[in-house]
Design an enzyme around this catalytic site. Sequence first.
Site, short mmCIF file in Angstrom:
data_model
loop_
_atom_site.label_atom_id
_atom_site.label_comp_id
_atom_site.label_asym_id
_atom_site.label_seq_id
_atom_site.Cartn_x
_atom_site.Cartn_y
_atom_site.Cartn_z
N SER A 38 0.78 -0.98 -0.19
CA SER A 38 -0.55 -0.47 -0.55
C SER A 38 1.00 1.42 -0.35
O SER A 38 1.47 0.76 -0.83
CB SER A 38 -1.18 -0.33 0.84
N LEU A 83 -8.06 -26.41 -13.63
CA LEU A 83 -9.11 -27.23 -12.42
C LEU A 83 -9.87 -26.10 -11.33
O LEU A 83 -9.91 -25.03 -11.66
CB LEU A 83 -7.91 -27.07 -11.41
N HIS A 114 -7.02 -5.45 -0.31
CA HIS A 114 -5.89 -4.84 -0.07
C HIS A 114 -4.68 -5.83 0.54
O HIS A 114 -4.81 -5.64 1.82
CB HIS A 114 -6.23 -3.54 0.48
N ASP A 174 -8.05 -6.60 -5.47
CA ASP A 174 -7.74 -5.19 -4.33
C ASP A 174 -8.71 -4.28 -4.56
O ASP A 174 -9.63 -3.38 -5.76
CB ASP A 174 -6.91 -4.47 -4.68
N ASP A 222 -11.46 -25.00 -8.52
CA ASP A 222 -11.44 -25.20 -6.78
C ASP A 222 -12.25 -23.72 -6.16
O ASP A 222 -10.73 -23.42 -5.26
CB ASP A 222 -9.74 -24.98 -7.01
#
Length: 507
Positions: free
Chosen positions: A196, A269, A438, A400, A271
């Site tokens: 950040s 896959l 984030h 984010d 998942d």
Amino acid sequence: MRKTGVFCALLTIMAGFAIGAPHCADMLKFQAPGVPLAITKADPTPASAPGTLRISPNFPGTIPVAVPAFCRVDGVINQRTGADGKPYGIGFAIALPDQWNGRFLFQGGGGLNGSVALPLGSQAAGETPALARGFAVVTTDSGHKGAVFDGSFFRDQQASLDFYYLAIGEVARLAKQMIASYYGRAADHSYFAGCSTGGREAMIMSQRYPEYFDGIVSGDPAMRTGHSNLALGFMTAVFQPDPKKFFSDSDRKLIVNSLLQACDTKDGLKDGMIFNSRACEFDPATLVCSGPKSDSCLSRAQADAMKRAFAGPKSARGDAIYPGVPYDAGIADPGFIPGLLGGPVLPVPTGADFLHFDVDREAARVDADKTAELGDSTWTNLTTFSGHGGKLLFFHGLSDPWFSPLDTLGYYEKMAKDTGNGDVTSWSRIYFVPGMGHCQGGTATLDQFDMLSAVVDWVEKGVTPDRVVATGQAFPGRSRPLCPYPQHAQYKGQGDTNDASNFVCQQ
């Protein structure tokens, strides 16, 4: 005589690497020529057992490993009274471990800083912070005191400059001098890691102080906050009248489930995670109701708004003002900073009129703020940093909700072009973390990974970080490789699907 000589030599070596409480107190007298410095305390800190040392008083988490004894030295550079009558100075704390490994780490900050965090070095270090490994670690408040998003210090010119870039340079220089004084020799290698604001500071170090660090890790960088805040404001305006209620819980569940159905298996896959995000072709328009609105479909207005918001703000001419954001499994996550489908959360108020939001007007306002641009970490010529052997790793969560990973990618690609010191992958890599919000967290992510070891091994051993293994609380027992862009983790088609060794990095 020979035994005595060997014994004395051994004592000398031990004194250099296992320095305890008496020597810690001597740091109260430390001074640096030409630096207006006040050392406020130098305290021996005993070793901490696993699970007993808290990362921060603001968060409940503890360090899962033991942290050996260290000397903590606190001080202030350039104490003064600002233009607003408030006291200012660059506060810092450095942890000097009794068992030093010869390395130095600068721990990046967060928000608008304003406080001196515990010098620990836990960001992107997996379960073992830098201090627990024997690094000397320094942190700083970047020149002012205040709450995490208290921007009142910007009224003072020097405080602004300190926050934007001067403080981290001053503290880095001073920390290196303190390390040399305490241990009797300079650090063998220096590193910087942050996320950040700390990610922005990491970039600033590579751009403005290119020879200070051998290895740098920058996560989810707040690199253009004027523009990223504009993008959040734009999304807020699109999701009017109430961004938090624009989508219902059932709407959000529908969107994420449909997104996973369209993109989950692109990495070989099913998942609950989207690793091959480049191949993800999701269109909210496919969810539009053919009849009345229900929990199994979106209204035309909802689908159009989502598509527009995720594409990012554009000028009246159609030019992109800020990149859009990817469709990812964490966009509906609850949490401290909710996913974007829960309603954008602006870190700081911008004063924008969301009911009458004008992208061109807001872009002009951002571009006119030349002072704030000093804090943008957008310089792309890193010939000096890469030329002296520096290694730079980026990582960014694909969910984010504050800063678009595509903006970081745009910087990376421009940096590669403008630096031109051969193939950029010989000195820098960028990794995207599916499902991560984030800097950390998410219900569909593996957000525990050790970028610190990756950059250390690249700097000191020449081991290229072709993959960094990630784990996380969202999927206990599961591991996946994080692959440098443009590669992604692809399942081989056989073997334990929870084992990273059964995945390859491929485009």
